[in-house]
Design a protein around this motif. Structure first.
Motif, PDB file in Angstrom:
ATOM      1  N   ASP A 104      58.272 -26.752 -21.805  1.00  0.00           N
ATOM      2  CA  ASP A 104      58.535 -25.654 -22.735  1.00  0.00           C
ATOM      3  C   ASP A 104      58.101 -24.350 -22.058  1.00  0.00           C
ATOM      4  OD1 ASP A 104      58.719 -23.785 -24.745  1.00  0.00           O
ATOM      5  OD2 ASP A 104      57.707 -25.001 -26.249  1.00  0.00           O
ATOM      6  N   LEU A 105      59.064 -23.509 -21.705  1.00  0.00           N
ATOM      7  CA  LEU A 105      58.772 -22.296 -20.942  1.00  0.00           C
ATOM      8  C   LEU A 105      58.422 -21.094 -21.821  1.00  0.00           C
ATOM      9  CD1 LEU A 105      61.586 -22.533 -18.227  1.00  0.00           C
ATOM     10  CD2 LEU A 105      59.226 -23.353 -18.115  1.00  0.00           C
ATOM     11  N   THR A 106      58.364 -21.301 -23.120  1.00  0.00           N
ATOM     12  CA  THR A 106      58.036 -20.200 -24.021  1.00  0.00           C
ATOM     13  C   THR A 106      56.631 -19.669 -23.735  1.00  0.00           C
ATOM     14  OG1 THR A 106      59.371 -21.220 -25.762  1.00  0.00           O
ATOM     15  CG2 THR A 106      57.826 -19.507 -26.435  1.00  0.00           C
ATOM     16  N   ASN A 107      56.500 -18.363 -23.616  1.00  0.00           N
ATOM     17  CA  ASN A 107      55.190 -17.736 -23.488  1.00  0.00           C
ATOM     18  C   ASN A 107      54.706 -17.395 -24.901  1.00  0.00           C
ATOM     19  OD1 ASN A 107      52.985 -16.024 -23.100  1.00  0.00           O
ATOM     20  ND2 ASN A 107      53.798 -15.255 -21.164  1.00  0.00           N
ATOM     21  N   TYR A 108      53.974 -18.322 -25.502  1.00  0.00           N
ATOM     22  CA  TYR A 108      53.573 -18.157 -26.897  1.00  0.00           C
ATOM     23  C   TYR A 108      52.614 -16.988 -27.083  1.00  0.00           C
ATOM     24  CZ  TYR A 108      55.861 -22.584 -27.862  1.00  0.00           C
ATOM     25  OH  TYR A 108      56.801 -23.577 -27.998  1.00  0.00           O
ATOM     26  N   ASN A 109      51.857 -16.649 -26.051  1.00  0.00           N
ATOM     27  CA  ASN A 109      50.916 -15.539 -26.156  1.00  0.00           C
ATOM     28  C   ASN A 109      51.620 -14.199 -26.349  1.00  0.00           C
ATOM     29  OD1 ASN A 109      48.668 -17.219 -25.797  1.00  0.00           O
ATOM     30  ND2 ASN A 109      48.801 -17.062 -23.575  1.00  0.00           N
ATOM     31  N   LEU A 110      52.889 -14.131 -25.932  1.00  0.00           N
ATOM     32  CA  LEU A 110      53.611 -12.863 -26.011  1.00  0.00           C
ATOM     33  C   LEU A 110      54.626 -12.803 -27.152  1.00  0.00           C
ATOM     34  CD1 LEU A 110      54.310 -12.040 -22.255  1.00  0.00           C
ATOM     35  CD2 LEU A 110      52.609 -11.015 -23.748  1.00  0.00           C
ATOM     36  N   LEU A 111      54.752 -13.871 -27.923  1.00  0.00           N
ATOM     37  CA  LEU A 111      55.772 -13.887 -28.973  1.00  0.00           C
ATOM     38  C   LEU A 111      55.642 -12.708 -29.928  1.00  0.00           C
ATOM     39  CD1 LEU A 111      56.237 -17.631 -30.027  1.00  0.00           C
ATOM     40  CD2 LEU A 111      57.941 -16.101 -29.031  1.00  0.00           C
ATOM     41  N   GLU A 112      54.455 -12.521 -30.475  1.00  0.00           N
ATOM     42  CA  GLU A 112      54.266 -11.440 -31.448  1.00  0.00           C
ATOM     43  C   GLU A 112      54.364 -10.074 -30.796  1.00  0.00           C
ATOM     44  OE1 GLU A 112      54.186 -11.893 -34.674  1.00  0.00           O
ATOM     45  OE2 GLU A 112      54.450 -14.036 -34.227  1.00  0.00           O
ATOM     46  N   GLN A 113      53.886  -9.993 -29.548  1.00  0.00           N
ATOM     47  CA  GLN A 113      53.947  -8.708 -28.849  1.00  0.00           C
ATOM     48  C   GLN A 113      55.396  -8.274 -28.628  1.00  0.00           C
ATOM     49  OE1 GLN A 113      51.541  -8.554 -25.312  1.00  0.00           O
ATOM     50  NE2 GLN A 113      52.560  -6.739 -24.528  1.00  0.00           N
ATOM     51  N   VAL A 114      56.257  -9.192 -28.223  1.00  0.00           N
ATOM     52  CA  VAL A 114      57.654  -8.873 -27.991  1.00  0.00           C
ATOM     53  C   VAL A 114      58.335  -8.516 -29.317  1.00  0.00           C
ATOM     54  CG1 VAL A 114      59.879  -9.739 -27.173  1.00  0.00           C
ATOM     55  CG2 VAL A 114      57.797 -10.211 -25.872  1.00  0.00           C
ATOM     56  N   LYS A 115      57.937  -9.173 -30.402  1.00  0.00           N
ATOM     57  CA  LYS A 115      58.480  -8.795 -31.717  1.00  0.00           C
ATOM     58  C   LYS A 115      58.165  -7.328 -32.025  1.00  0.00           C
ATOM     59  CE  LYS A 115      58.295 -13.363 -33.924  1.00  0.00           C
ATOM     60  NZ  LYS A 115      57.639 -14.173 -34.991  1.00  0.00           N
TER      61      LYS A 115
END
Length: 250
Positions: free
Chosen positions: A236-247
């Motif tokens: 799973d290549l998702t960077n979960y730490n940046l999800l909210e930041q990119v939103k």
């Protein structure tokens, strides 16, 4: 327990045959491998042409074996869909002719085949062995591969994960042990050698320079010291730490 053996070096490669000979002593094994060399095929699959499947006999191996005209990932897909009756418990990929460490895992057909199994909710192990002067490297690696499998198989199945295992090319008595560690950095500085064919055409040949791994406690570091390395992988290549930041950016 039923095991699916795949690779990227082809059905006639010494690595997969060493693995098959070791594991078929105690397990049901089905071998599905490319008909020829498919190293660095990554996670490619065949979409635009039919895949040719041939049943083959490998001297000295009793397990059912098939060659296919597709990629390492195709081997897993074809095996699960058409060639194996019943449940595959674990996918074993390798033993690759050469290490798959550091950023190699992104290009490796061996590792990608293991990950393809995991996509189908099947735990998997990828095995690779350093190329060197020791003539019995792959027999030694296959022996250790089975020993490691015996130790981890129950937890491997419970957790449905991928383990990337690399072996140094050393005599049995010179292998220091096992290290569970992270993958190393990019130490192959690839460049192209250019041959010009007239004004409008050039031929590019890839070459590589190997630089020393500077970071300690990585797969490259421990292999150089004579250890077998094991690294759990996650596709799973998702960077979960940046999800909210990119939103927030949007």
């Amino acid at each position: 327990m039923r095991l699916l053996l795949v690779n990227d070096d082809g059905i006639n490669a010494i690595g997969i045959q060493a693995l098959a000979k070791e594991f078929e002593k105690d397990y049901e094994v089905v071998i599905v491998a490319p008909e020829g060399q498919r190293s660095a095929a990554g996670h490619s699959i065949t979409l635009t042409k039919p895949i040719l499947v041939r049943k083959v006999n490998i001297p000295g191996i009793k397990s059912r074996a098939y060659s296919i005209s597709g990629s390492p990932a195709d081997c897993v897909r074809v095996a699960l869909d058409k060639l194996v009756d019943g449940q595959v418990d674990v996918v074993l990929s390798g033993i690759n002719l050469g290490l798959n460490v550091g950023a190699d895992v992104l290009y490796s057909g061996t590792v990608s085949a293991a990950i393809e199994g995991n996509i189908y909710k099947i735990p998997a192990m990828a095995f690779s062995c350093e190329l060197g002067e020791e003539p019995n490297c792959f027999e030694v690696a296959a022996k250790h591969a089975k020993e490691i499998f015996e130790k981890v198989k129950e937890d491997l199945i419970k957790n449905n994960i991928v383990l990337n295992v690399n072996f140094p090319c050393r005599k049995e008595e010179d292998i220091k042990g096992i290290r569970v560690c992270k993958i190393g950095g990019i130490v192959y500085d690839y460049y192209f050698v250019e041959n010009r064919n007239g004004e409008d055409e050039i031929t590019l040949a890839i070459k590589g320079r190997h630089n020393e791994e500077k970071e300690e406690e990585t797969d490259r570091f421990y292999l150089r010291e004579g250890y077998i390395t094991i690294t759990p992988l996650h596709y799973d290549l998702t960077n979960y730490n940046l999800l909210e930041q990119v939103k927030d950016w949007l």
